[in-house]
Design an enzyme around this catalytic site. Structure first.
Site, PDB file in Angstrom:
ATOM      1  N   PHE A 249       0.832  -1.196   0.000  1.00 26.42           N
ATOM      2  CA  PHE A 249       0.000   0.000   0.000  1.00 26.42           C
ATOM      3  C   PHE A 249       0.867   1.247   0.000  1.00 26.42           C
ATOM      4  CE2 PHE A 249      -2.394  -3.295   2.123  1.00 26.42           C
ATOM      5  CZ  PHE A 249      -3.699  -3.123   1.696  1.00 26.42           C
ATOM      6  N   ASP A 250       0.432   2.264  -0.719  1.00 33.33           N
ATOM      7  CA  ASP A 250       0.886   3.604  -0.413  1.00 33.33           C
ATOM      8  C   ASP A 250       0.296   3.947   0.951  1.00 33.33           C
ATOM      9  OD1 ASP A 250       1.756   6.405  -0.810  1.00 33.33           O
ATOM     10  OD2 ASP A 250      -0.404   6.756  -0.949  1.00 33.33           O
ATOM     11  N   CYS A 251       0.958   4.811   1.690  1.00 31.74           N
ATOM     12  CA  CYS A 251       0.477   5.093   3.049  1.00 31.74           C
ATOM     13  C   CYS A 251      -0.390   6.350   3.133  1.00 31.74           C
ATOM     14  CB  CYS A 251       1.675   5.213   3.999  1.00 31.74           C
ATOM     15  SG  CYS A 251       1.210   5.339   5.737  1.00 31.74           S
TER      16      CYS A 251
ATOM     17  N   VAL B  93      -1.531  -1.198  -3.977  1.00 33.46           N
ATOM     18  CA  VAL B  93      -2.784  -0.478  -3.766  1.00 33.46           C
ATOM     19  C   VAL B  93      -2.491   0.973  -3.416  1.00 33.46           C
ATOM     20  CG1 VAL B  93      -4.909  -0.386  -2.392  1.00 33.46           C
ATOM     21  CG2 VAL B  93      -3.860  -2.602  -2.924  1.00 33.46           C
TER      22      VAL B  93
END
Length: 225
Positions: A10-12, A173
């Site tokens: 994931f990007d945060c 994601v």
């Protein structure tokens, strides 16, 4: 599409963490503290993303807390906000307090039962450590800008993640098309675009390459977790 993946990264900030609310509140607080003229907040937020992208591209070696300060000072100069160097660190100071979207932790908890999870983020390690306390699941893979000495959309995060993941099936994601979805497509990494704002796609994505979901709850449901 999604049933075949073992690893989900994931990007945060903007995907798991409500970056927009955090940065808006931080600017409002700093402007109140420094006596900025009314109305400057909206101008600052309009300019911020463009200035940050420019600095990340021009100075990929720079620590993110310095990118934050330099970006804020550049924005301040453009809008006539009398911000001093001493006061320009407010974003780095506030960032570890920014909180997840309401759907983030329930979705991560479901996904963690059947997948290895990771974070690929344009951040410093110490700042991310402050953020990780807001999550209720563990991340097996963490790649930061400090680790790879570059900022997405450069390929460093994805290349390092690929090295760590090896040959396990992997999907990334993210909510940002510019920072994540477009470079993932270019590198042949399957992706899920979290389109919380119902924004138009930058390209006509094929679902074989990029799947679109409205939030992380829908992602968890798609994965039957």
């Amino acid at each position: 599409m999604l049933d075949q993946f073992e690893v989900i990264t994931f990007d945060c900030y903007g995907t798991l963490i409500d970056w927009e609310t955090g940065i808006r509140n931080a600017f409002r607080k700093a402007m109140t503290k420094t006596g900025a003229k009314p109305g400057l907040e909206a101008q600052a937020l309009q300019l911020y993303e463009m200035e940050e992208r420019r600095l990340e591209k021009e100075t990929p070696h720079l620590m993110y807390r310095n990118v934050l300060s330099k970006t804020t000072l550049a924005v301040a100069r453009k809008i006539g906000w009398q911000l001093t160097q001493a006061d320009a660190s407010f974003l780095a100071n506030e960032l570890p307090n920014w909180t997840p979207f309401h759907d983030t932790n329930p979705a991560l908890e479901r996904l963690a039962k059947t997948h290895s999870l990771g974070i690929l983020s344009n951040i410093d390690n110490d700042l991310l450590t402050g953020t990780l306390r807001h999550f209720t699941t563990r991340f097996d893979i963490i790649v930061t800008a400090e680790n790879v000495k570059s900022y997405k959309p450069a390929s460093g995060h994805f290349e390092e993640a690929r090295r760590m993941i090896r040959d396990r099936p992997w999907v990334h994601v993210a909510s940002s098309q510019y920072h994540d979805i477009e470079p993932a497509m270019e590198l042949g990494v399957r992706a899920v675009w979290v389109n919380r704002k119902n924004a138009p796609p930058a390209h006509k994505y094929s679902e074989k390459v990029v799947l679109e979901v409205r939030d992380l709850s829908q992602l968890a449901k798609q994965l039957h977790s």
